[in-house]
Design an enzyme around this catalytic site. Structure first.
Site, PDB file in Angstrom:
ATOM      1  N   HIS A 310       0.837  -1.206   0.000  1.00 50.44           N
ATOM      2  CA  HIS A 310       0.000   0.000   0.000  1.00 50.44           C
ATOM      3  C   HIS A 310       0.869   1.252   0.000  1.00 50.44           C
ATOM      4  O   HIS A 310       0.638   2.174  -0.790  1.00 50.44           O
ATOM      5  CB  HIS A 310      -0.915  -0.005   1.221  1.00 50.44           C
ATOM      6  CG  HIS A 310      -1.605   1.295   1.461  1.00 50.44           C
ATOM      7  ND1 HIS A 310      -2.832   1.606   0.911  1.00 50.44           N
ATOM      8  CD2 HIS A 310      -1.232   2.397   2.175  1.00 50.44           C
ATOM      9  CE1 HIS A 310      -3.181   2.821   1.272  1.00 50.44           C
ATOM     10  NE2 HIS A 310      -2.229   3.327   2.045  1.00 50.44           N
ATOM     11  N   GLU A 311       1.877   1.283   0.871  1.00 52.72           N
ATOM     12  CA  GLU A 311       2.752   2.459   0.935  1.00 52.72           C
ATOM     13  C   GLU A 311       3.513   2.662  -0.371  1.00 52.72           C
ATOM     14  O   GLU A 311       3.680   3.797  -0.846  1.00 52.72           O
ATOM     15  CB  GLU A 311       3.742   2.314   2.104  1.00 52.72           C
ATOM     16  CG  GLU A 311       3.094   2.248   3.481  1.00 52.72           C
ATOM     17  CD  GLU A 311       2.274   3.475   3.799  1.00 52.72           C
ATOM     18  OE1 GLU A 311       2.625   4.572   3.312  1.00 52.72           O
ATOM     19  OE2 GLU A 311       1.272   3.345   4.514  1.00 52.72           O
ATOM     20  N   HIS A 314       1.598   4.468  -3.127  1.00 48.08           N
ATOM     21  CA  HIS A 314       1.652   5.929  -3.157  1.00 48.08           C
ATOM     22  C   HIS A 314       2.832   6.400  -4.010  1.00 48.08           C
ATOM     23  O   HIS A 314       2.725   7.381  -4.753  1.00 48.08           O
ATOM     24  CB  HIS A 314       1.795   6.485  -1.744  1.00 48.08           C
ATOM     25  CG  HIS A 314       0.556   6.362  -0.919  1.00 48.08           C
ATOM     26  ND1 HIS A 314      -0.639   6.916  -1.298  1.00 48.08           N
ATOM     27  CD2 HIS A 314       0.314   5.742   0.275  1.00 48.08           C
ATOM     28  CE1 HIS A 314      -1.563   6.661  -0.376  1.00 48.08           C
ATOM     29  NE2 HIS A 314      -1.002   5.948   0.581  1.00 48.08           N
ATOM     30  N   GLU A 388      -5.685   7.133  -1.041  1.00 48.16           N
ATOM     31  CA  GLU A 388      -5.685   5.931  -0.208  1.00 48.16           C
ATOM     32  C   GLU A 388      -6.417   4.787  -0.894  1.00 48.16           C
ATOM     33  O   GLU A 388      -5.955   3.636  -0.877  1.00 48.16           O
ATOM     34  CB  GLU A 388      -6.324   6.235   1.156  1.00 48.16           C
ATOM     35  CG  GLU A 388      -5.523   7.184   2.025  1.00 48.16           C
ATOM     36  CD  GLU A 388      -4.128   6.671   2.308  1.00 48.16           C
ATOM     37  OE1 GLU A 388      -3.965   5.452   2.546  1.00 48.16           O
ATOM     38  OE2 GLU A 388      -3.198   7.488   2.273  1.00 48.16           O
ATOM     39  N   ASP A 392      -4.683   1.300  -2.057  1.00 55.59           N
ATOM     40  CA  ASP A 392      -5.238  -0.001  -1.678  1.00 55.59           C
ATOM     41  C   ASP A 392      -5.406  -0.893  -2.901  1.00 55.59           C
ATOM     42  O   ASP A 392      -5.049  -2.078  -2.889  1.00 55.59           O
ATOM     43  CB  ASP A 392      -6.595   0.178  -0.992  1.00 55.59           C
ATOM     44  CG  ASP A 392      -6.474   0.662   0.444  1.00 55.59           C
ATOM     45  OD1 ASP A 392      -5.372   0.551   1.013  1.00 55.59           O
ATOM     46  OD2 ASP A 392      -7.480   1.158   0.988  1.00 55.59           O
TER      47      ASP A 392
END
Length: 446
Positions: A310-311, A314, A388, A392
């Site tokens: 997930h990070e 970004h 976000e 995801d």
């Protein structure tokens, strides 16, 4: 401009600001400007308390909590702990907000800034220094007063509220050591930036705001670059992740998504709190991945990899890059607004300042930007929540089991007692991340 020294009043020439602009904007009296500001700030505060009331009424509804428990498979006793934590945070937030707002407004209305300015000018004159030192002393005194107001609430939050719910791991010695380190680092970095900024404002003519814009943004990039190697180690210990399955799987993921990882470190977050997280640092070239030790202890290897996916989403989706671009233009816009407000003498008089000054202009803008920032906050949060959801989706496409990320988020919620539901209006204004129930629905987890 006049300077008060004890019981004497000494005539001083008005200092040259840019090209000595003529004061304008005095169609509104200083008294009315102060009334307008106080009214806007109180309106903002009441809106904030109303939103908090809406949110508490929302999650206090037993039916909604029961539905969330069933959807997320949360045990009844776990939800009860979450509810008690949310209630205590709400109560603490209300008291903190009311006290801070009342004291701050009383300080401004009763001429507190003028008193601080007088102290700063006296100190500067006693040292035989000029306006830059006056500005540094002015902001130094403001920072000190702000710290004196906030520290009692920080102590209560850390050693009463967080300790009551089993989250605090920090000692009193560690608490004060962090504050001293923060004060020293802030004084060195912030003081240096502020001194340069005040010099630019006084020396660069009408286009000073362009130079200030570029310098401040460049300083922000420098700070981000220095953070992992210079600043962060002052507050936490970092150790390389041991060889093994976790390290291998993280590097495999990084290679898959074309993320150049310089290394993986474990941060001793457990010395302060039991909350878990993960992030990566670095602006140019290779990035360093950082895992909280609390995260490593509470999750399986595959769940940790899912959180990192997930990070890294970004990064891969350029959220960080676009955030920097928005920050760049927002910084320029703010300095442009400050340049417009700089010659408006009534703005300074409204808050009992002695007259036009560079440090006064920065202070005025920060005060007025509070209500303005509150109004634009929902837009910022909208973009953040959209990112976000996108991160995801990226993670789900890059992990072996799509269920892993949902499992990991539920563990994070359980370990931090985060309320999984929230009133839409409250979430719109305050949440940069979607409420967990909404997030898991979007992922197809439930």
């Amino acid at each position: 401009m006049r300077q008060k020294l004890g019981s004497k009043t000494q005539e001083k020439p008005i200092k040259k600001i840019c090209t000595e602009p003529t004061a304008r904007g005095d169609t509104v009296s200083p008294q009315n400007l102060l009334i307008l500001f106080v009214g806007l700030r109180l309106f903002q505060h009441l809106c904030e308390r109303y939103l908090a009331h809406l949110n508490r009424s929302f999650y206090e509804d037993p039916k909604r909590r029961e539905e969330a428990c069933q959807a997320l498979n949360i045990a009844a006793d776990d939800m009860e702990k979450t509810l008690q934590y949310s209630r205590d945070k709400n109560r603490f937030g209300a008291i903190n907000s009311w006290v801070s707002t009342i004291i701050t407004l009383a300080f401004l209305v009763l001429g507190g800034l003028g008193w601080v300015e007088g102290m700063a000018q006296s100190l500067s004159d006693s040292l035989g220094m000029g306006s830059i030192v006056t500005g540094l002393a002015f902001f130094g005194i403001i920072t000190l007063l702000s710290s004196l107001l906030s520290i009692p609430f920080e102590l209560y939050h850390t050693f009463v509220l967080e300790a009551k719910h089993g989250f605090n791991r920090q000692s009193m010695k560690g608490f004060w050591l962090d504050r001293v380190k923060g004060l020293v680092v802030g004084s060195i970095l912030g003081g240096a930036l502020l001194a340069v900024l005040l010099w630019i404002m006084a020396s660069m003519g009408n286009q000073w705001w362009i130079v200030a814009w570029l310098v401040v943004f460049g300083f922000s990039l420098l700070t981000v670059w220095l953070y992992p190697t210079v600043l962060a180690p002052l507050f936490n210990k970092f150790s390389p992740l041991d060889e093994g399955e976790l390290k291998d799987k993280i590097f495999t993921l990084a290679k898959k998504v074309e993320f150049e990882a310089d290394g993986i470190s474990i941060m001793d977050a457990s010395t302060r709190s039991s909350h878990g997280n993960a992030y990566f640092t670095g602006v140019f070239g290779k990035k360093k991945i950082v895992l909280f030790d609390t995260l490593v202890k509470s999750m399986s290897t595959d769940e940790i990899v899912a959180v990192l996916a997930h990070e890294l989403g970004h990064f891969k989706l350029h959220h960080i890059r676009w955030s920097l671009i928005r920050s760049f233009f927002m910084t320029g816009f703010m300095f442009f607004l400050i340049s417009l407000a700089l010659p408006v003498e009534s703005l300074y008089q409204a808050f009992h300042l002695d007259g036009i000054s560079d440090y006064g202009a920065l202070t005025m803008f920060s005060l007025w930007f509070g209500p303005i920032g509150f109004l634009i906050q929902p837009l910022s949060n909208f973009m953040s929540r959209r990112n976000e959801f996108a991160a995801d989706a990226f993670a789900l496409n890059n992990v072996a089991d799509k269920k892993l990320l949902g499992d990991a988020l539920l563990k994070l919620r359980e370990n931090s007692h985060v309320m999984p539901i929230s009133h839409r209006a409250f979430s719109t204004v305050y949440h940069s991340h979607p409420p967990l129930l909404e997030r898991l629905k979007a992922m197809g987890y439930i």
